[in-house]
Design a protein around this motif. Structure first.
Motif, PDB file in Angstrom:
ATOM      1  N   THR A   1       0.823  -1.213   0.000  1.00 27.48           N
ATOM      2  CA  THR A   1       0.000   0.000   0.000  1.00 27.48           C
ATOM      3  C   THR A   1       0.857   1.264   0.000  1.00 27.48           C
ATOM      4  OG1 THR A   1      -0.147  -0.080   2.419  1.00 27.48           O
ATOM      5  CG2 THR A   1      -1.907  -1.165   1.181  1.00 27.48           C
TER       6      THR A   1
ATOM      7  N   GLU B   1      -4.819  -4.161   5.917  1.00 27.57           N
ATOM      8  CA  GLU B   1      -4.427  -3.829   4.546  1.00 27.57           C
ATOM      9  C   GLU B   1      -4.520  -5.017   3.587  1.00 27.57           C
ATOM     10  OE1 GLU B   1      -1.200  -0.221   5.334  1.00 27.57           O
ATOM     11  OE2 GLU B   1      -0.479  -2.197   4.702  1.00 27.57           O
TER      12      GLU B   1
ATOM     13  N   ALA C   1      -6.673  -4.580   0.557  1.00 25.59           N
ATOM     14  CA  ALA C   1      -6.050  -3.615  -0.356  1.00 25.59           C
ATOM     15  C   ALA C   1      -4.896  -4.254  -1.112  1.00 25.59           C
ATOM     16  CB  ALA C   1      -5.560  -2.395   0.420  1.00 25.59           C
TER      17      ALA C   1
ATOM     18  N   ASN D   1      -4.513  -4.572  -5.061  1.00 20.49           N
ATOM     19  CA  ASN D   1      -3.348  -4.070  -5.792  1.00 20.49           C
ATOM     20  C   ASN D   1      -2.821  -5.109  -6.780  1.00 20.49           C
ATOM     21  OD1 ASN D   1      -3.326  -1.520  -4.680  1.00 20.49           O
ATOM     22  ND2 ASN D   1      -1.997  -2.098  -2.966  1.00 20.49           N
TER      23      ASN D   1
END
Length: 256
Positions: free
Chosen positions: A67, A106, A109, A113
């Motif tokens: 991130t 995270e 995320a 990604n």
């Protein structure tokens, strides 16, 4: 079954592979600790002409799950550049570690990604070679340490044709049982494109990525041979150089 090894003489990868009697080799296209753009390999013509197959391993710093923009953005660029360099060598894939994030909050995320890596490259026509995501040995917030994590990742990237590289030392270190591992991972990914066939210097579930030769490690060599028999995929040994030729010979006897 094609059996080969990671080469440690990148200046003469085919020659190194031939001396080992390897059917295929794995190599880097840049310093594995670097970020530079790959240059044309001085022995490209020889590599392309050789019957020894090639797969490329990406550099170690790449973390497309991150991130942190300062790590994720250059990682995306590096994957694209190294995939292009792999294609220029006639390689059948680019191995990329699953990467990690900083905490549990995270993880979603990080998975997103990974999906964005493929989505954005698809807009440019896709990668010129398959991206082979490799399972990893440690890290509580890793994308590809545990098989339930790999399942979540595959839900996000599987439709883009992502390939899978199974590393036996990494699975052992992560606490994933090697008995029946091929069926378990194929139930998640539908495929195994490459096996990194390594024993481990450390005990099961150690989270330590330290490879050992097949005769010296903590993993039963026959269990490793069974992974080879059932995976139906090319085999790359990343074991210590002093026992590498013996590892190849053992596998050839064990699987035939």
């Amino acid at each position: 079954m094609r059996i080969g090894a990671h080469v440690r003489l990148d200046g003469d990868p085919i020659g190194y592979g031939e001396r080992l009697g390897a059917d295929l080799i794995q190599m880097f296209v840049i310093d594995p600790q670097g970020w530079e753009k790959p240059a044309a390999h001085p022995k490209t013509a020889e590599i392309l002409a050789s019957p020894v197959d090639v797969v490329v391993h990406s550099s170690y710093q790449i973390n497309v799950a991150s991130t942190n923009n300062r790590l994720r953005m250059p990682s995306r660029q590096a994957v694209a550049q190294q995939a292009k360099a792999a294609a220029d060598l006639g390689a059948f894939g680019l191995v990329v570690h699953g990467g990690h994030v900083r905490n549990d909050s995270e993880i979603d995320a990080g998975i997103d990604n990974w999906r964005k890596l493929f989505e954005r490259q698809a807009e440019k026509g896709g990668f010129p070679v398959p991206i082979l995501i490799e399972n990893t040995a440690g890290g509580d917030h890793a994308m590809a340490r545990y098989f339930d994590s790999i399942a979540k990742l595959w839900d996000a990237v599987g439709e883009f044709g992502a390939g899978f590289c199974l590393d036996t030392c990494h699975a052992w270190a992560a606490g994933e049982d090697l008995v029946g591992i091929v069926d378990r991972i194929k139930a998640i990914t539908g495929r195994i494109d490459l096996v990194h066939l390594n024993s481990s210097r450390d005990e099961f579930n150690s989270a330590r990525d330290r490879h050992a030769n097949l005769s010296d490690g903590t993993i039963d060599p026959e269990l490793l041979a069974e992974v080879c028999r059932t995976a139906d995929a090319p085999i790359i040994l990343e074991t210590p150089a002093e026992g590498l030729a013996d590892d190849i010979a053992y596998l050839r006897d064990a699987v035939n």
